[in-house]
Design a protein around this motif. Structure first.
Motif, PDB file in Angstrom:
ATOM      1  N   ASN A 121      47.192  32.694  48.950  1.00  0.00           N
ATOM      2  CA  ASN A 121      46.264  33.322  49.865  1.00  0.00           C
ATOM      3  C   ASN A 121      46.463  34.752  50.024  1.00  0.00           C
ATOM      4  O   ASN A 121      46.582  35.528  50.947  1.00  0.00           O
ATOM      5  CB  ASN A 121      45.999  32.690  51.422  1.00  0.00           C
ATOM      6  CG  ASN A 121      45.312  31.336  51.221  1.00  0.00           C
ATOM      7  OD1 ASN A 121      44.451  31.215  50.731  1.00  0.00           O
ATOM      8  ND2 ASN A 121      45.893  30.429  52.194  1.00  0.00           N
ATOM      9  N   ARG A 158      35.594  35.305  48.345  1.00  0.00           N
ATOM     10  CA  ARG A 158      36.081  35.138  49.684  1.00  0.00           C
ATOM     11  C   ARG A 158      36.202  36.458  50.196  1.00  0.00           C
ATOM     12  O   ARG A 158      35.788  36.211  51.621  1.00  0.00           O
ATOM     13  CB  ARG A 158      37.473  34.568  49.428  1.00  0.00           C
ATOM     14  CG  ARG A 158      37.599  33.327  48.755  1.00  0.00           C
ATOM     15  CD  ARG A 158      38.814  32.720  48.929  1.00  0.00           C
ATOM     16  NE  ARG A 158      39.973  33.037  48.956  1.00  0.00           N
ATOM     17  CZ  ARG A 158      41.442  32.569  49.023  1.00  0.00           C
ATOM     18  NH1 ARG A 158      40.888  31.304  49.290  1.00  0.00           N
ATOM     19  NH2 ARG A 158      42.663  33.247  49.214  1.00  0.00           N
ATOM     20  N   LEU A 218      43.777  37.251  50.874  1.00  0.00           N
ATOM     21  CA  LEU A 218      43.756  37.461  52.365  1.00  0.00           C
ATOM     22  C   LEU A 218      44.671  38.069  53.113  1.00  0.00           C
ATOM     23  O   LEU A 218      44.577  38.733  54.177  1.00  0.00           O
ATOM     24  CB  LEU A 218      43.231  35.935  52.792  1.00  0.00           C
ATOM     25  CG  LEU A 218      42.056  35.066  52.205  1.00  0.00           C
ATOM     26  CD1 LEU A 218      42.121  33.760  53.098  1.00  0.00           C
ATOM     27  CD2 LEU A 218      40.862  36.050  52.507  1.00  0.00           C
ATOM     28  N   ILE A 278      45.136  33.040  44.834  1.00  0.00           N
ATOM     29  CA  ILE A 278      44.381  31.956  45.696  1.00  0.00           C
ATOM     30  C   ILE A 278      45.297  30.940  46.306  1.00  0.00           C
ATOM     31  O   ILE A 278      45.219  30.617  47.604  1.00  0.00           O
ATOM     32  CB  ILE A 278      43.466  31.242  44.754  1.00  0.00           C
ATOM     33  CG1 ILE A 278      42.505  32.285  44.131  1.00  0.00           C
ATOM     34  CG2 ILE A 278      42.423  30.316  45.347  1.00  0.00           C
ATOM     35  CD1 ILE A 278      41.631  32.172  42.804  1.00  0.00           C
TER      36      ILE A 278
END
Length: 106
Positions: A40, A84, A43, A37
């Motif tokens: 990231n 997310r 992502l 996290i």
């Protein structure tokens, strides 16, 4: 499977694991640790699966909790990552070229 300048990308991104299902179909698997996290990485892994021409599924293995020195949870990556990445599915405007994301906790 490596993203190269010949494929139009210069990232040199290498997944932890890649499995071919059929021609132009495959699974990228990534195992994350502390930076899931905070940096990231979740992502980035989704983006890697999105831009790869031969990957349409992402298996993401993340910690259930990251711990402080005193034993308390510092953050809960599994819950955050699930939320997310789930935001990219279910609305045509936010859809990406990834058919499925499977998040596993360890």
């Amino acid at each position: 499977m490596v993203l190269t300048p010949q494929t139009g990308l210069v990232t040199q991104a290498r997944p932890d694991f890649f499995f071919t299902l059929a021609e132009q179909r495959g699974i990228i698997a990534e195992v994350e640790r502390g930076g899931t996290i905070t940096n990231n990485h979740d992502l980035k892994d989704l983006w890697k699966a999105h831009v790869a021409a031969d990957a349409h599924h992402l298996f993401l293995i993340v910690p259930h909790n990251n711990w402080r020195e005193d034993g308390r949870p510092r953050e809960r990556p599994f819950l955050t990552v699930s939320r997310r990445l789930g935001a990219f599915f279910g609305d045509e405007r936010r859809e990406i070229d990834v058919l499925s994301v499977h998040v596993f906790a360890y």
